[in-house]
Design a protein around this motif. Structure first.
Motif, PDB file in Angstrom:
ATOM      1  N   LEU A 180      -2.837  12.294  -7.133  1.00 10.19           N
ATOM      2  CA  LEU A 180      -3.709  11.128  -7.303  1.00 10.19           C
ATOM      3  C   LEU A 180      -5.173  11.499  -7.102  1.00 10.19           C
ATOM      4  O   LEU A 180      -6.055  11.051  -7.827  1.00 10.19           O
ATOM      5  CB  LEU A 180      -3.333  10.041  -6.302  1.00 10.19           C
ATOM      6  CG  LEU A 180      -4.104   8.745  -6.535  1.00 10.19           C
ATOM      7  CD1 LEU A 180      -3.238   7.733  -7.257  1.00 10.19           C
ATOM      8  CD2 LEU A 180      -4.628   8.161  -5.242  1.00 10.19           C
ATOM      9  N   GLY A 223      -7.546  19.925  -4.167  1.00 10.34           N
ATOM     10  CA  GLY A 223      -7.506  21.375  -4.307  1.00 10.34           C
ATOM     11  C   GLY A 223      -8.566  21.982  -3.417  1.00 10.34           C
ATOM     12  O   GLY A 223      -9.209  21.274  -2.633  1.00 10.34           O
ATOM     13  N   PHE A 232       0.846  -1.198   0.000  1.00 13.79           N
ATOM     14  CA  PHE A 232       0.000   0.000   0.000  1.00 13.79           C
ATOM     15  C   PHE A 232       0.880   1.245   0.000  1.00 13.79           C
ATOM     16  O   PHE A 232       1.813   1.353   0.797  1.00 13.79           O
ATOM     17  CB  PHE A 232      -0.938   0.016   1.228  1.00 13.79           C
ATOM     18  CG  PHE A 232      -1.701   1.294   1.310  1.00 13.79           C
ATOM     19  CD1 PHE A 232      -2.656   1.604   0.347  1.00 13.79           C
ATOM     20  CD2 PHE A 232      -1.455   2.231   2.308  1.00 13.79           C
ATOM     21  CE1 PHE A 232      -3.348   2.810   0.369  1.00 13.79           C
ATOM     22  CE2 PHE A 232      -2.143   3.442   2.347  1.00 13.79           C
ATOM     23  CZ  PHE A 232      -3.093   3.721   1.375  1.00 13.79           C
ATOM     24  N   GLY A 257       2.169  13.690  -4.056  1.00 11.90           N
ATOM     25  CA  GLY A 257       1.723  12.430  -4.672  1.00 11.90           C
ATOM     26  C   GLY A 257       0.243  12.191  -4.394  1.00 11.90           C
ATOM     27  O   GLY A 257      -0.539  11.875  -5.300  1.00 11.90           O
TER      28      GLY A 257
HETATM   29  C1  FAD Z   1      -7.573  19.131   7.876  1.00  9.63           C
HETATM   30  C2  FAD Z   1      -7.621  18.601   6.469  1.00  9.63           C
HETATM   31  C3  FAD Z   1      -8.018  19.434   5.440  1.00  9.63           C
HETATM   32  C4  FAD Z   1      -8.065  18.956   4.113  1.00  9.63           C
HETATM   33  N1  FAD Z   1      -8.440  19.813   3.128  1.00  9.63           N
HETATM   34  C5  FAD Z   1      -8.451  19.382   1.848  1.00  9.63           C
HETATM   35  C6  FAD Z   1      -8.808  20.283   0.791  1.00  9.63           C
HETATM   36  O1  FAD Z   1      -9.081  21.468   0.994  1.00  9.63           O
HETATM   37  N2  FAD Z   1      -8.812  19.793  -0.470  1.00  9.63           N
HETATM   38  C7  FAD Z   1      -8.478  18.484  -0.756  1.00  9.63           C
HETATM   39  O2  FAD Z   1      -8.479  18.111  -1.942  1.00  9.63           O
HETATM   40  N3  FAD Z   1      -8.150  17.612   0.232  1.00  9.63           N
HETATM   41  C8  FAD Z   1      -8.132  18.035   1.509  1.00  9.63           C
HETATM   42  N4  FAD Z   1      -7.802  17.155   2.513  1.00  9.63           N
HETATM   43  C9  FAD Z   1      -7.563  15.730   2.196  1.00  9.63           C
HETATM   44  C10 FAD Z   1      -6.080  15.381   1.907  1.00  9.63           C
HETATM   45  O3  FAD Z   1      -5.225  16.297   2.541  1.00  9.63           O
HETATM   46  C11 FAD Z   1      -5.770  15.346   0.408  1.00  9.63           C
HETATM   47  O4  FAD Z   1      -6.564  14.387  -0.244  1.00  9.63           O
HETATM   48  C12 FAD Z   1      -4.282  15.053   0.164  1.00  9.63           C
HETATM   49  O5  FAD Z   1      -3.984  15.383  -1.164  1.00  9.63           O
HETATM   50  C13 FAD Z   1      -3.902  13.608   0.420  1.00  9.63           C
HETATM   51  O6  FAD Z   1      -2.493  13.530   0.399  1.00  9.63           O
HETATM   52  P1  FAD Z   1      -1.710  12.467   1.309  1.00  9.63           P
HETATM   53  O7  FAD Z   1      -0.294  12.567   0.967  1.00  9.63           O
HETATM   54  O8  FAD Z   1      -2.058  12.649   2.734  1.00  9.63           O
HETATM   55  O9  FAD Z   1      -2.336  11.115   0.743  1.00  9.63           O
HETATM   56  P2  FAD Z   1      -2.825   9.838   1.594  1.00  9.63           P
HETATM   57  O10 FAD Z   1      -3.983  10.219   2.443  1.00  9.63           O
HETATM   58  O11 FAD Z   1      -1.674   9.195   2.258  1.00  9.63           O
HETATM   59  O12 FAD Z   1      -3.339   8.917   0.394  1.00  9.63           O
HETATM   60  C14 FAD Z   1      -4.487   9.278  -0.343  1.00  9.63           C
HETATM   61  C15 FAD Z   1      -4.512   8.403  -1.608  1.00  9.63           C
HETATM   62  O13 FAD Z   1      -3.388   8.758  -2.407  1.00  9.63           O
HETATM   63  C16 FAD Z   1      -2.573   7.582  -2.627  1.00  9.63           C
HETATM   64  N5  FAD Z   1      -1.188   8.066  -2.663  1.00  9.63           N
HETATM   65  C17 FAD Z   1      -0.561   8.885  -1.789  1.00  9.63           C
HETATM   66  N6  FAD Z   1       0.694   9.135  -2.203  1.00  9.63           N
HETATM   67  C18 FAD Z   1       0.863   8.438  -3.363  1.00  9.63           C
HETATM   68  C19 FAD Z   1       1.934   8.265  -4.278  1.00  9.63           C
HETATM   69  N7  FAD Z   1       3.123   8.877  -4.095  1.00  9.63           N
HETATM   70  N8  FAD Z   1       1.746   7.457  -5.369  1.00  9.63           N
HETATM   71  C20 FAD Z   1       0.555   6.845  -5.585  1.00  9.63           C
HETATM   72  N9  FAD Z   1      -0.491   6.956  -4.751  1.00  9.63           N
HETATM   73  C21 FAD Z   1      -0.342   7.754  -3.661  1.00  9.63           C
HETATM   74  C22 FAD Z   1      -2.884   6.625  -1.484  1.00  9.63           C
HETATM   75  O14 FAD Z   1      -2.628   5.287  -1.840  1.00  9.63           O
HETATM   76  C23 FAD Z   1      -4.392   6.914  -1.317  1.00  9.63           C
HETATM   77  O15 FAD Z   1      -5.127   6.220  -2.287  1.00  9.63           O
HETATM   78  C24 FAD Z   1      -7.728  17.610   3.832  1.00  9.63           C
HETATM   79  C25 FAD Z   1      -7.322  16.767   4.877  1.00  9.63           C
HETATM   80  C26 FAD Z   1      -7.257  17.251   6.182  1.00  9.63           C
HETATM   81  C27 FAD Z   1      -6.777  16.340   7.279  1.00  9.63           C
END
Ligand code: FAD
Length: 339
Positions: free
Chosen positions: A139, A143, A65, A135
């Motif tokens: 994916l 935004g 994962f 990343g």
């Molecule tokens: C307080 C808070 C506010 C938020 N506000 C927003 C917002 O305004 N807009 C928004 O769009 N989202 C928001 N989010 C959700 C989240 O931050 C986004 O979706 C963010 O882009 C996820 O990134 P991550 O690295 O944490 O991914 P993860 O949560 O670790 O993973 C999400 C998905 O991406 C995949 N993934 C992660 N990295 C990779 C990689 N390198 N290659 C392939 N697959 C990968 C994982 O397998 C999973 O399917 C918020 C979250 C929180 C906690």
């Protein structure tokens, strides 16, 4: 005892990875602070290391994962039987050349947004408050202000499930609202090239400060959460409004189930009040979805994703089947919390 063959354990050790851990608790590294132990967690430092781990897992049929900051992930309280590959700080370089920006997939998005502002590059101010890696953002086509990062993506380098390395163009990524063709494809994003426009440094900084101030007012920050739980649906948006309003109108703001609660501040956020399990969150999602459906006729889908113990990973609502989470039975478990 390790669930893996001695040969697999020897081979993963002999890769000589700098960052590898065994029996690692996932709750501390997920934003919801929920999740049992993973058998193995690796943090690769290069695309080559990513490809080596992908190849090894495939050869030994071990579940893999890929995780960024876990800011959009609900992780099974039973943990994960396999290898979690965490793409983070060791893969977070940033290179700016004119309006082209090349970043490692592990770069922290708010930091990247600050670098873009300092370089006078405009277009991605809206991502400044999103707590995840690039990343994950690419994916999810993440935004804010109804925009997605996808419109500024020029190239994405990925390691494919067969461990080969391939570049995707923006056209191949099929971006739409919070969707990209990479979702469910089993690829690991390692590098991203973005294209922005030249802008005015002070204006970009001012815009980012305004965005941060407005987010601070709207979003809960004291209790662990994963941002918006449900996706906005254009048809529902027109008639009922965004998910937060639909949930609030259904009288669900503040309701709790076990340790999970619909945030009293923003109804589209589910917060962990301290001891929530993944089942508490899934049950609250099932209850909220059913209640809103009965009032509006719209079934809201989740933006947050769920990772099961055996490695299935999809939007969380896909794990809330009525057999397991019957809404009338859940009624008895719901409580109202005042704070
Ligand atoms: C307080 C808070 C506010 C938020 N506000 C927003 C917002 O305004 N807009 C928004 O769009 N989202 C928001 N989010 C959700 C989240 O931050 C986004 O979706 C963010 O882009 C996820 O990134 P991550 O690295 O944490 O991914 P993860 O949560 O670790 O993973 C999400 C998905 O991406 C995949 N993934 C992660 N990295 C990779 C990689 N390198 N290659 C392939 N697959 C990968 C994982 O397998 C999973 O399917 C918020 C979250 C929180 C906690």
């Amino acid at each position: 005892m390790s669930p893996f063959s001695p040969l697999f354990m020897n081979e993963i050790r002999s890769l000589g990875l700098k960052d590898v851990g065994f029996d690692v608790p996932l709750a501390p590294i997920s934003r919801w602070k929920i999740g049992g132990d993973a058998d193995i967690v690796v943090c690769p430092h290069s695309t080559t290391e990513v490809a080596q781990v992908v190849q090894l897992c495939k050869a030994h049929d071990v579940a893999l994962f890929v995780m960024g900051d876990g800011s959009n992930m609900l992780i099974d309280s039973k943990g994960f039987r396999g290898v979690v590959m965490k793409i983070g700080a060791p893969m977070s370089k940033i290179e700016i050349s004119g309006t082209r920006v090349t970043c490692g997939a592990g770069i922290w998005v708010p930091y990247m947004a600050k670098c873009l502002a300092n370089a006078g590059l405009t277009g991605l101010e809206h991502v400044v408050g999103i707590p995840g890696t690039l990343g994950g953002l690419v994916l999810m086509n993440g935004g804010s202000q109804r925009k997605g990062v996808g419109s500024h993506v020029r190239r994405v380098t990925c390691v494919l499930p067969d461990s080969s390395i391939r570049d995707y163009t923006q056209e191949e990524l099929g971006y739409s609202y919070r969707h990209s063709a990479l979702q469910g494809a089993g690829v690991v994003i390692t590098e991203v090239e973005l294209v922005l426009a030249n802008g005015d440094v002070s204006q970009i900084r001012r815009d980012q400060i305004d965005i941060m101030a407005s987010r601070r007012k709207k979003f809960p920050k004291n209790l662990p959460n994963c941002g918006s739980t449900f996706l906005s649906n254009p048809a529902m948006y027109e008639t009922v409004g965004p998910p937060g309003k639909a949930i609030e109108d259904a009288g669900l703001k503040g309701v709790a189930l076990g340790g999970a609660q619909i945030s009293p501040l923003h109804a589209n956020f589910i917060v962990n009040r301290g001891n929530a399990t993944s089942d508490d969150v899934l049950a609250l999602i099932a209850y909220t979805r059913q209640t809103v459906f009965e009032r509006t006729g719209y079934k809201m889908d989740c933006e947050a994703r769920f990772l099961t113990e055996t490695g299935e990973e999809r939007p969380a609502h896909e794990f809330t089947d009525a057999d397991r989470f019957d809404a009338s039975l859940l009624d008895a478990l719901i409580s109202r919390v005042n704070d």
